[in-house]
Design a protein around this motif. Sequence first.
Motif, PDB file in Angstrom:
ATOM      1  N   GLU A  62      51.228  72.159  24.432  1.00 28.60           N
ATOM      2  CA  GLU A  62      52.200  71.128  24.114  1.00 28.60           C
ATOM      3  C   GLU A  62      53.333  71.096  25.135  1.00 28.60           C
ATOM      4  OE1 GLU A  62      53.724  69.741  19.917  1.00 28.60           O
ATOM      5  OE2 GLU A  62      54.949  71.416  20.599  1.00 28.60           O
ATOM      6  N   LEU A  88      47.800  64.699  29.147  1.00 27.81           N
ATOM      7  CA  LEU A  88      47.092  64.410  27.899  1.00 27.81           C
ATOM      8  C   LEU A  88      45.627  64.814  27.991  1.00 27.81           C
ATOM      9  CD1 LEU A  88      48.489  60.938  26.747  1.00 27.81           C
ATOM     10  CD2 LEU A  88      48.812  63.144  25.627  1.00 27.81           C
ATOM     11  N   SER A  91      45.432  68.771  27.941  1.00 25.20           N
ATOM     12  CA  SER A  91      45.913  69.492  26.760  1.00 25.20           C
ATOM     13  C   SER A  91      44.813  69.670  25.729  1.00 25.20           C
ATOM     14  CB  SER A  91      47.091  68.745  26.130  1.00 25.20           C
ATOM     15  OG  SER A  91      46.677  67.498  25.623  1.00 25.20           O
ATOM     16  N   ASN A  93      44.211  69.173  22.544  1.00 28.73           N
ATOM     17  CA  ASN A  93      44.610  68.436  21.335  1.00 28.73           C
ATOM     18  C   ASN A  93      46.095  68.614  21.004  1.00 28.73           C
ATOM     19  OD1 ASN A  93      41.965  67.473  20.901  1.00 28.73           O
ATOM     20  ND2 ASN A  93      41.420  69.336  19.802  1.00 28.73           N
ATOM     21  N   GLU A  94      46.902  68.769  22.050  1.00 28.43           N
ATOM     22  CA  GLU A  94      48.343  68.920  21.865  1.00 28.43           C
ATOM     23  C   GLU A  94      49.055  67.650  22.326  1.00 28.43           C
ATOM     24  OE1 GLU A  94      49.880  71.270  20.427  1.00 28.43           O
ATOM     25  OE2 GLU A  94      48.522  72.998  20.417  1.00 28.43           O
ATOM     26  N   ASN A  95      50.126  67.291  21.634  1.00 28.13           N
ATOM     27  CA  ASN A  95      50.889  66.107  21.994  1.00 28.13           C
ATOM     28  C   ASN A  95      51.937  66.417  23.059  1.00 28.13           C
ATOM     29  OD1 ASN A  95      49.475  64.669  20.089  1.00 28.13           O
ATOM     30  ND2 ASN A  95      51.082  64.751  18.549  1.00 28.13           N
ATOM     31  N   LYS A 154      45.404  63.114  20.416  1.00 30.20           N
ATOM     32  CA  LYS A 154      46.644  63.555  21.036  1.00 30.20           C
ATOM     33  C   LYS A 154      47.361  62.352  21.629  1.00 30.20           C
ATOM     34  CE  LYS A 154      43.577  65.071  24.753  1.00 30.20           C
ATOM     35  NZ  LYS A 154      43.102  66.198  25.564  1.00 30.20           N
TER      36      LYS A 154
END
Length: 217
Positions: A62, A88, A91, A93-95, A154
């Motif tokens: 994140e 994006l 990552s 599945n991180e915002n 994400k």
Amino acid sequence: FGGYGTASRRRPPLQNGRRFNLANTAMAVLCYSSVFERNMPKDTYNREYEELSKNIATSTREVKILDNEINCFYTKVLNFEETLRIALENSENENIKILLLHPGSEAAKQRRNDFFNSPGHYSSPIFDIFIEMRDGLKKLHHTIEKLNKLHSKKKIEVKLFNSTHSIIFVSWNESINFSFIPSNSSSDDHSFGTETNTPLAKYFINNYFNGLWNNKN
């Protein structure tokens, strides 16, 4: 693209009769870190936006950005939208979370006064932080509209806050780069880098960023 609304006009909270200054508290923690921590924050001098952009792009965790405005990244990085796109994709599945000062808040007006009253190029009438804030939000909105459609799990999240603050930072993976904004000044001349598992970084991220992010007022 959240965080919009009527800006609070409440002044920063008083603590023991004095206005809370994060920079003073952070400097105390910085001194603690320099004495007791092996991972002492390193002075990286002037904030290198291209280098920060590369770090953001390579992050697999994140990303968190706290700043007065985001236009500084768009104007000082060759292609900041591409940076966010790569981040994006990399990552897990991180915002990407971005916290920016609300351009319609009393805190923004105070920050504008600080910029104009401080020495150096920021006092130039050519630079107006209100314009920078609005231009940055427009560009960021366009980026979000474009990139968030490409990812279902994400996304880029944005919130605006309306309180005075004494620090700006970017965190990625296990690292954080931060700069202090002393009272009645535009910014400090130095930025510092350290790991996110240090007491100083945990203080900034957990007590400050997360506190603003989760504030529902």
